[in-house]
Enzyme design. Structure first.
Site, PDB file in Angstrom:
ATOM      1  N   TRP A   1      22.239   7.571 -35.987  1.00 16.89           N
ATOM      2  CA  TRP A   1      21.170   7.932 -34.675  1.00 16.89           C
ATOM      3  C   TRP A   1      20.086   6.840 -34.896  1.00 16.89           C
ATOM      4  O   TRP A   1      19.524   6.131 -34.072  1.00 16.89           O
ATOM      5  CB  TRP A   1      20.894   9.129 -34.546  1.00 16.89           C
ATOM      6  CG  TRP A   1      21.959   9.909 -34.059  1.00 16.89           C
ATOM      7  CD1 TRP A   1      22.636  10.816 -34.802  1.00 16.89           C
ATOM      8  CD2 TRP A   1      23.087   9.480 -33.031  1.00 16.89           C
ATOM      9  NE1 TRP A   1      23.633  11.355 -34.168  1.00 16.89           N
ATOM     10  CE2 TRP A   1      24.176  10.373 -33.163  1.00 16.89           C
ATOM     11  CE3 TRP A   1      22.979   8.386 -32.388  1.00 16.89           C
ATOM     12  CZ2 TRP A   1      25.180  10.159 -32.309  1.00 16.89           C
ATOM     13  CZ3 TRP A   1      24.356   8.304 -31.316  1.00 16.89           C
ATOM     14  CH2 TRP A   1      25.294   9.436 -31.565  1.00 16.89           C
TER      15      TRP A   1
ATOM     16  N   ASP B   1      12.857  10.946 -32.852  1.00 20.22           N
ATOM     17  CA  ASP B   1      14.029  11.216 -31.920  1.00 20.22           C
ATOM     18  C   ASP B   1      14.317  12.610 -32.345  1.00 20.22           C
ATOM     19  O   ASP B   1      14.661  13.034 -33.662  1.00 20.22           O
ATOM     20  CB  ASP B   1      15.382  10.425 -32.166  1.00 20.22           C
ATOM     21  CG  ASP B   1      16.679  10.926 -31.751  1.00 20.22           C
ATOM     22  OD1 ASP B   1      16.889  12.025 -30.949  1.00 20.22           O
ATOM     23  OD2 ASP B   1      17.779  10.419 -32.157  1.00 20.22           O
TER      24      ASP B   1
ATOM     25  N   LYS C   1      22.435  18.920 -27.439  1.00 26.60           N
ATOM     26  CA  LYS C   1      22.737  19.548 -28.945  1.00 26.60           C
ATOM     27  C   LYS C   1      21.943  20.766 -29.006  1.00 26.60           C
ATOM     28  O   LYS C   1      22.597  21.688 -29.164  1.00 26.60           O
ATOM     29  CB  LYS C   1      21.912  18.585 -29.892  1.00 26.60           C
ATOM     30  CG  LYS C   1      22.124  16.968 -29.718  1.00 26.60           C
ATOM     31  CD  LYS C   1      23.823  16.850 -30.292  1.00 26.60           C
ATOM     32  CE  LYS C   1      24.426  15.593 -30.023  1.00 26.60           C
ATOM     33  NZ  LYS C   1      23.765  14.333 -30.287  1.00 26.60           N
TER      34      LYS C   1
HETATM   35  C1  LIG Z   1      23.790  12.856 -30.353  1.00 26.71           C
HETATM   36  C2  LIG Z   1      22.519  12.251 -30.713  1.00 26.71           C
HETATM   37  C3  LIG Z   1      21.992  11.053 -29.972  1.00 26.71           C
HETATM   38  C4  LIG Z   1      22.676  10.246 -28.866  1.00 26.71           C
HETATM   39  O1  LIG Z   1      22.931  10.888 -27.962  1.00 26.71           O
HETATM   40  P1  LIG Z   1      23.620  10.325 -26.504  1.00 26.71           P
HETATM   41  O2  LIG Z   1      23.257  11.120 -25.368  1.00 26.71           O
HETATM   42  O3  LIG Z   1      25.226  10.855 -26.714  1.00 26.71           O
HETATM   43  O4  LIG Z   1      23.350   8.997 -26.542  1.00 26.71           O
HETATM   44  C5  LIG Z   1      20.820  10.404 -30.459  1.00 26.71           C
HETATM   45  N1  LIG Z   1      20.192  10.936 -31.400  1.00 26.71           N
HETATM   46  C6  LIG Z   1      20.560  12.129 -31.954  1.00 26.71           C
HETATM   47  C7  LIG Z   1      19.696  12.763 -33.239  1.00 26.71           C
HETATM   48  C8  LIG Z   1      21.692  12.831 -31.810  1.00 26.71           C
HETATM   49  O5  LIG Z   1      22.158  13.860 -32.324  1.00 26.71           O
END
Ligand SMILES: *Cc1c(COP(=O)(O)O)cnc(C)c1O
Length: 349
Positions: free
Chosen positions: A99, A161, A185
């Site tokens: 990511w 993030d 998540k």
């Molecule tokens: C799943 C995830 C993403 C990507 O998310 P999408 O909404 O599918 O683009 C980005 N960063 C982290 C830490 C993730 O777990």
């Protein structure tokens, strides 16, 4: 059934029950929340309560604005550089997994990007030429997390993030410019992305930035530059009500530590069967990632797990193996059961 899915992931059972019970008649309006205009008083109140709950749970200072957006994580990968890179044209990214790598690769299109990696002090080289220092607090696929908030050093501020560990640990706002999290998540259903931005970081976007990708459109427009994802925001609001009732973010942190420790103890006990490569200091409390010596054993393990009511333990398709994702909604009993099944499996093979 115990749901170890990495995302979209398990939600608190009581929240699903509330959604179910209230689906056809929202607060006596006579219609479902799925059918209501987003500018009604009722829906505005849902947005306002979610914001207040988040401010309470995370102790968000008043000079930060909340934004409820769509587009998921990958849209943030582009929004971050579009909104923040202009001032110096340069940023530094800590790359330690899929990511953060994805975010760094996207940012390369908008300016000059330097990289560093996870360690005691990843941004030690950051200077005033870095408009921001970017990292992913919990790498969902690799099962790695930052044990504590890194220092920004000379960079203007941190961008993080927190998609897979949002609301599972307190946030140190001192060094932050932006915290963002895709909801699917650890927070709410897919379709909602939360951003928390320092107000003085708004209005620095490149002029070509589309309105829908400009943070200012959300921060100044009560997150309604167009029709927002009302239902996702509603479920998120119920999740924050639940978090407050459960004792807040510190309590979630302690629970996550306890859950993950149960599994790490088994990994440490059987290192030849359960191969785990993340250094101890970086072990994720959300996603416990390991693999077995071969594909046959992996499949056998997954099958035994399913017989014991433990589901969605497959590792991400890019790395294989096993991944047990245990977010805020996972009761400790789920982790206990998985740890027990892992031990029994290890004794048999
Ligand atoms: C799943 C995830 C993403 C990507 O998310 P999408 O909404 O599918 O683009 C980005 N960063 C982290 C830490 C993730 O777990």
């Amino acid at each position: 059934m115990w749901n170890f899915s990495a995302g979209p992931a398990q939600l608190p059972k009581t929240v699903l029950e509330q959604v179910h019970a209230r689906l056809f008649n929202f607060q006596g309006c006579g219609c479902s929340i799925l059918e209501m205009g987003h500018r009604t008083d009722e829906i505005r109140a849902v947005f306002a309560t979610l914001e207040e709950n988040l401010r309470t749970l995370l102790q968000i200072p008043r000079h930060f604005d909340l934004m409820f957006m769509q587009g998921g994580g990958r849209m943030q990968f582009a929004m971050v550089p579009m909104n923040f890179l202009q001032e110096t044209g340069c940023a530094i990214y800590c790359v330690d997994g899929t990511w953060s790598k994805g975010a760094q690769e996207r940012a390369l299109r908008y300016g000059q990007i330097q990289t560093c990696s996870m360690g005691a002090d990843p941004f030690a080289r950051a200077t005033a030429e870095h408009a921001y220092a970017y990292y992913c607090d919990n790498e969902t696929i690799h099962g790695k997390r930052f044990a504590c908030t890194p220092r920004k050093h000379g960079a203007r501020g941190l961008v993080t993030d927190m998609s897979s560990n949002f609301l599972s640990r307190p946030i140190d706002w001192e060094e932050m410019g932006l915290v963002w999290a895709a909801a699917q998540k650890n927070f709410a259903p897919a379709g909602l992305t939360v951003g928390i931005v320092r107000r003085d970081w708004l209005n620095m976007a490149y002029s070509y930035t589309p309105t829908m990708m400009n943070y200012a459109s959300y921060a100044y427009g009560h997150s309604m530059p167009n029709t927002p994802p009302v239902f996702q925001v509603y479920v998120a609001k119920l999740v924050t009500d639940w978090l407050l009732a459960e004792g807040g973010v510190e309590r979630m942190d302690r629970r996550a530590k306890a859950r993950s420790q149960l599994l790490y103890d088994v990994l440490d006990q059987y290192p030849d069967l359960y191969v785990h490569e993340v250094p101890r200091a970086f072990r994720s409390r959300m996603n416990v990632v390991f693999h077995l010596p071969n594909e046959e054993l992996t499949q056998e393990f997954l099958s035994v797990a399913r017989q014991n009511d433990l589901y969605y333990l497959e590792g991400h398709r890019s790395v294989g193996g096993i991944r047990a994702s245990m977010y805020n909604a996972m009761p400790i009993e789920g982790a206990r059961r998985l740890a027990f099944v892992m031990k029994e499996f290890a004794k048999k093979v």
